[in-house]
Scaffold this active site. Structure first.
Site, PDB file in Angstrom:
ATOM      1  N   SER A 141       0.839  -1.109  -0.116  1.00  0.00           N
ATOM      2  CA  SER A 141       0.173   0.136  -0.016  1.00  0.00           C
ATOM      3  C   SER A 141       0.725   1.236  -0.018  1.00  0.00           C
ATOM      4  CB  SER A 141      -1.006   0.139   1.306  1.00  0.00           C
ATOM      5  OG  SER A 141      -1.464   1.106   1.619  1.00  0.00           O
ATOM      6  N   TYR A 154      -1.871  -0.865  10.276  1.00  0.00           N
ATOM      7  CA  TYR A 154      -2.312  -1.134   8.876  1.00  0.00           C
ATOM      8  C   TYR A 154      -0.773  -0.754   8.373  1.00  0.00           C
ATOM      9  CZ  TYR A 154      -3.568  -1.055   3.975  1.00  0.00           C
ATOM     10  OH  TYR A 154      -3.952  -1.161   2.450  1.00  0.00           O
TER      11      TYR A 154
END
Length: 247
Positions: A141, A154
């Site tokens: 990401s 995350y």
């Protein structure tokens, strides 16, 4: 350069980036093996691919279970006779401030986003090492490249994946096993990731951003197709995929 006849295992394949990649790769002649938890979705996608003369099969898979990944890879070898690529795409994104102490969600992200990738690596490594070729593609990401408030855990899982992929590449070069690695860093891609957010403020902010600038998963699928299609002696190892409109 072609993906034709490559046998490709894809996790998180029931929607979003995984689904888009499976359909595109199959349309270009790859043989895809899909893993996810929702059997009805997997069956529909496989039916769609086969209706368009593509080659596909599936197995219900929980990436947090190492045995499930081994079984998925075994299915690829049984059905199509080989394993060339694994696309570790499964992931969840229940972002929230650390102070919210959503520890169950922290553990779930570690289990899926990090351990799930490790389980995929472990499932293919014996074959890739023995045959001295293979490719590991993993969805990280932009949160694996830079830090964002609200994405502490995350982002930690995605930073870890970035490091893991680069170390595998380096070690493979040293060991002469020719394993290619590719890390993907998507930004605002319209998938079901937002559905995993339970923190109301985080969800509101993400929904607003994605509604304004988000693009379809096909953008990432095209990058996956490009990476797989490279010759075996070429490793394209990092791609950041932003919507043009995203600052």
């Amino acid at each position: 350069m072609s993906v034709e006849n490559k046998v490709i295992v894809i996790t998180g394949a029931s929607s979003g980036i995984g689904e888009a990649s499976a359909k595109l790769l199959a349309s270009h002649g790859a043989k895809v093996v899909l893993g996810a938890r929702r059997e009805s979705r997997l069956q529909t996608i496989v039916n769609d691919i086969q209706a368009n003369d593509g080659h596909a099969t599936y197995r219900v898979t929980d990436v947090a279970d190492p045995a499930d990944l081994v079984a998925l890879v075994d299915l690829a070898k049984t059905k199509f006779g080989a394993i060339d690529v694994i696309f570790n795409n499964a992931g969840i994104m229940p972002t929230s401030p650390i102070s919210a102490l959503k520890t169950d969600e922290w553990n779930a992200m570690i289990d899926v986003n990090l351990k799930g990738v490790l389980n995929g690596v472990a499932a293919v490594m014996p074959d890739f090492t023995k045959q001295k070729h293979g490719q590991i593609i993993t969805t990280s990401s932009v949160a694996g490249l830079k830090s964002f408030a609200g994405s502490g855990v995350y982002g930690a899982t995605k930073f870890a994946v970035r490091n893991l992929m680069e170390v595998i590449r380096m070690e493979s070069a040293q060991e002469h096993t020719n394993i290619r690695t590719t890390s993907l860093y998507p930004a605002a891609i319209n998938t079901e990731l937002l559905h995993t957010i339970t923190d109301s403020n985080a969800k509101q902010g993400m929904n607003k951003l994605y509604a304004a600038v988000g693009i379809t998963p096909d953008a990432v699928a095209r990058v996956v197709d490009f990476a797989v299609a490279q010759p075996d002696d070429v490793n394209v190892n990092e791609f950041t995929i932003y919507p043009t409109k995203q600052a």
